[in-house]
Scaffold this active site. Structure first.
Site, PDB file in Angstrom:
ATOM      1  N   ASP A 157       5.946  -5.900 -72.954  1.00 57.90           N
ATOM      2  CA  ASP A 157       7.185  -5.593 -72.219  1.00 57.90           C
ATOM      3  C   ASP A 157       7.574  -4.202 -72.723  1.00 57.90           C
ATOM      4  O   ASP A 157       8.316  -4.054 -73.680  1.00 57.90           O
ATOM      5  CB  ASP A 157       8.243  -6.650 -72.558  1.00 57.90           C
ATOM      6  CG  ASP A 157       9.517  -6.470 -71.760  1.00 57.90           C
ATOM      7  OD1 ASP A 157       9.433  -6.136 -70.569  1.00 57.90           O
ATOM      8  OD2 ASP A 157      10.611  -6.665 -72.330  1.00 57.90           O
TER       9      ASP A 157
ATOM     10  N   CYS B 245       6.584  -5.774 -78.054  1.00 56.46           N
ATOM     11  CA  CYS B 245       7.808  -4.961 -78.092  1.00 56.46           C
ATOM     12  C   CYS B 245       8.958  -5.918 -77.875  1.00 56.46           C
ATOM     13  O   CYS B 245       9.413  -6.119 -76.756  1.00 56.46           O
ATOM     14  CB  CYS B 245       7.770  -3.901 -76.988  1.00 56.46           C
ATOM     15  SG  CYS B 245       6.384  -2.777 -77.174  1.00 56.46           S
ATOM     16  N   ALA B 246       9.423  -6.529 -78.946  1.00 54.22           N
ATOM     17  CA  ALA B 246      10.101  -7.807 -78.783  1.00 54.22           C
ATOM     18  C   ALA B 246      11.626  -7.787 -78.785  1.00 54.22           C
ATOM     19  O   ALA B 246      12.248  -8.685 -78.227  1.00 54.22           O
ATOM     20  CB  ALA B 246       9.615  -8.759 -79.867  1.00 54.22           C
ATOM     21  N   ALA B 247      12.257  -6.821 -79.449  1.00 50.08           N
ATOM     22  CA  ALA B 247      13.720  -6.901 -79.611  1.00 50.08           C
ATOM     23  C   ALA B 247      14.438  -6.664 -78.288  1.00 50.08           C
ATOM     24  O   ALA B 247      13.980  -5.852 -77.482  1.00 50.08           O
ATOM     25  CB  ALA B 247      14.186  -5.865 -80.627  1.00 50.08           C
ATOM     26  N   PRO B 248      15.536  -7.373 -78.032  1.00 49.29           N
ATOM     27  CA  PRO B 248      16.224  -8.313 -78.927  1.00 49.29           C
ATOM     28  C   PRO B 248      15.657  -9.732 -78.936  1.00 49.29           C
ATOM     29  O   PRO B 248      16.227 -10.614 -79.568  1.00 49.29           O
ATOM     30  CB  PRO B 248      17.655  -8.304 -78.382  1.00 49.29           C
ATOM     31  CG  PRO B 248      17.491  -8.034 -76.922  1.00 49.29           C
ATOM     32  CD  PRO B 248      16.312  -7.104 -76.800  1.00 49.29           C
ATOM     33  N   GLY B 249      14.565  -9.951 -78.238  1.00 52.30           N
ATOM     34  CA  GLY B 249      13.888 -11.238 -78.391  1.00 52.30           C
ATOM     35  C   GLY B 249      14.130 -12.225 -77.259  1.00 52.30           C
ATOM     36  O   GLY B 249      13.773 -13.399 -77.389  1.00 52.30           O
ATOM     37  N   GLY B 250      14.697 -11.761 -76.158  1.00 56.58           N
ATOM     38  CA  GLY B 250      14.939 -12.667 -75.021  1.00 56.58           C
ATOM     39  C   GLY B 250      13.647 -13.302 -74.532  1.00 56.58           C
ATOM     40  O   GLY B 250      13.554 -14.528 -74.374  1.00 56.58           O
ATOM     41  N   LYS B 251      12.630 -12.470 -74.345  1.00 53.87           N
ATOM     42  CA  LYS B 251      11.369 -13.017 -73.819  1.00 53.87           C
ATOM     43  C   LYS B 251      10.629 -13.774 -74.917  1.00 53.87           C
ATOM     44  O   LYS B 251       9.986 -14.784 -74.656  1.00 53.87           O
ATOM     45  CB  LYS B 251      10.509 -11.898 -73.226  1.00 53.87           C
ATOM     46  CG  LYS B 251      11.184 -11.241 -72.027  1.00 53.87           C
ATOM     47  CD  LYS B 251      10.339 -10.193 -71.366  1.00 53.87           C
ATOM     48  CE  LYS B 251      11.153  -9.424 -70.332  1.00 53.87           C
ATOM     49  NZ  LYS B 251      12.136  -8.492 -70.914  1.00 53.87           N
TER      50      LYS B 251
ATOM     51  N   CYS C  99      11.283  -2.406 -67.044  1.00 56.42           N
ATOM     52  CA  CYS C  99      12.529  -2.519 -66.261  1.00 56.42           C
ATOM     53  C   CYS C  99      12.841  -1.154 -65.653  1.00 56.42           C
ATOM     54  O   CYS C  99      13.951  -0.660 -65.756  1.00 56.42           O
ATOM     55  CB  CYS C  99      13.679  -3.036 -67.112  1.00 56.42           C
ATOM     56  SG  CYS C  99      14.071  -2.003 -68.520  1.00 56.42           S
TER      57      CYS C  99
END
Ligand code: SAM
Length: 459
Positions: free
Chosen positions: A324, A244-250, A374
């Site tokens: 995430d 679950c990647a966007a916006p891609g920080g991790k 979060c």
């Protein structure tokens, strides 16, 4: 109008959150009053920004100290000469790619008669150092011209209509700024213009704006989110899935930790968020990331023999998986109001479980799965861990490194040992206005967004 509110929630949501603390045999049995106080503190601290701004430094491109010095130079340019000496950028004592900047506030700022009203999301961003971008503006004085000095208010309940001239609903003051556009331009025909609509000059909370600052070297990211990347522990050459990647920080952090060697597959269900992942990867000069628009609940291939580059993937395709998860977001700070009811807050648990099923199948034996959210609810955190351990006997909880948050909360049937392996960032445990001057690392590590991390090994 609120001056300094606690988070405003629907009564049913307040009761639900309260039950985490007060219907909890372990917490409430020991000290009912303490549990009540902890809950009240949570409500208050959620509506305030954390006391440190955290940026992740691209240590795959340059040493931390070099990045710190460059950032200091850039931020000094941003500030007036009188306050330029006040730029303070501290390395984190344990996390080697983190820089911390103390946030000053709430400051005594005088409210003006000219008011601009912005949406709640925009208001929260202003409290964390952003300027007001034109699309976030909902109301402005009838004859507002570029150059006018205005007070900015955040609409707490999404009640202000776009292009209003004034708004008397529930709003909170976030600081003063200078309009950079005339009202007629902001609300003219067609889409709102891009760019800064109000440049904040006296924000309630003073924190630098990172917009366009050293885009390849610093990335604004909450401290617990940076901890997630380290806990996952990716190594160069591995194949990693970020479900679950966007916006891609991790995603970008994972690729940086792998020195951009190997493959990071980033899946995201919402098509228009994919560009953000790619833009972030490009800005940070990371080439090992492959982003796909895909529903991760469907990411396991029904034909395990068929190898494809993109999703769906055969079972056991990845060395490490990060889930995430989409969540109720009740750890985000500042949130001054949440208009959701209990139905929305409770809607995430089933989706998280579906994603978890796919995560376990896609992970190789001996691989690592990290689950994070979060939010502060038990249902999306400790209860999910208890469910996962029961549903997947192949999963074993693992210690986390670094472990700078608190342990998991009681109340979900986990043993003290199991809870000790979990990492829960509980801002209410450290948050106290009178402690604003507490030194690092205690305050920076404690006064973060609410967050949860569990690490599993697939045996
Ligand atoms: N990991 C991200 C980061 O650090 O920048 C934040 C992820 S956010 C918590 C969760 C993301 O999951 C959202 O962007 C949401 O659109 C996406 N999402 C929700 N359901 C999904 C699904 N079934 N498959 C893939 N992505 C999904």
């Amino acid at each position: 109008m609120s001056v300094f509110p606690s988070i405003s929630l629907k009564p049913e949501v307040t009761e639900y959150l309260k039950s985490i603390f007060l219907n909890n045999e372990v917490l409430a049995a020991v000290h009912h009053q303490q549990a009540e106080r902890r809950f009240q503190k949570l409500l208050t601290c959620l509506s305030h920004p954390p006391s440190y701004t955290c940026v992740r430094a691209s240590t795959h491109l340059a040493p931390l100290e070099e990045i710190r010095q460059k950032l200091e130079e850039e931020l000094k340019k941003q500030m007036s000469s009188s306050s330029a000496d006040e730029v303070q950028i501290l390395p984190h004592p344990q996390i080697t790619d983190v820089l911390l900047l103390p946030v000053v506030g709430p400051r005594p700022v005088k409210q003006l008669s000219s008011e601009v009203v912005v949406g709640a999301q925009c208001g929260s961003a202003v409290l964390r150092g952003a300027h007001v971008f034109a699309p976030g503006i909902l109301a402005s004085p009838k004859y507002m011209r570029a150059g006018d000095v205005v007070s900015v208010f955040s609409d707490l309940e999404e009640k202000c209509t776009r292009a209003a001239i004034s708004f008397q609903g529930n709003k909170v003051f976030v600081g003063n700024g200078v309009a950079e556009m005339d009202r007629s331009r902001i609300f003219g025909a067609g889409e709102s213009p891009r760019g800064v609509g109000v440049r904040m000059v006296e924000p309630l909370y003073q924190s630098p704006s990172f917009d366009g600052v050293l885009p390849s070297l610093v990335f604004l990211q909450n401290l617990p989110s940076v901890v997630v990347g380290h806990v996952l522990g990716p190594r160069p050459g591995e194949r990693i899935l970020d479900m679950c990647a966007a916006p891609g920080g991790k995603t970008c952090h994972i690729a940086a930790l792998m020195k951009d060697q190997g493959e990071v597959v980033a899946l995201e269900k919402v098509r228009n968020k994919i560009d953000r992942i790619r833009q972030n990867a490009q800005a940070l000069q990371l080439k090992s990331i492959k982003a796909y628009c895909f529903n991760s609940t469907q990411a396991v291939s029904s034909d395990p023999a068929k190898e494809t580059e993109g999703p769906p993937f055969p079972p056991e395709s990845f060395d490490r998986v990060l889930l995430d998860a989409p969540c109720s977001g009740l750890g985000q700070r500042p949130i001054m109001a949440c208009t959701w009811g209990l139905k929305e807050i409770c809607s995430y648990q089933p989706l998280q479980r579906k994603l978890f099923h796919a995560a376990v199948r896609l992970l190789k034996e001996g691989g690592v799965l990290v689950y994070s959210t979060c939010t502060v609810t038990l249902a999306e955190n400790e209860e999910q861990v208890a469910w996962a351990l029961e549903t997947f006997p192949c999963l074993k909880l693992q210690p986390q490194e670094p472990h700078i948050g608190a342990e998991g909360m009681p109340g979900a049937g986990l043993s003290p040992e199991q809870r000790g392996l979990l990492q829960r960032f509980s801002p209410e445990l450290s948050w106290d206005q009178t402690e604003a001057a507490a030194p690092l690392p205690r305050r920076a590590d404690g006064d973060t967004i609410g967050f949860f991390i569990a690490k599993f090994l697939k045996t």
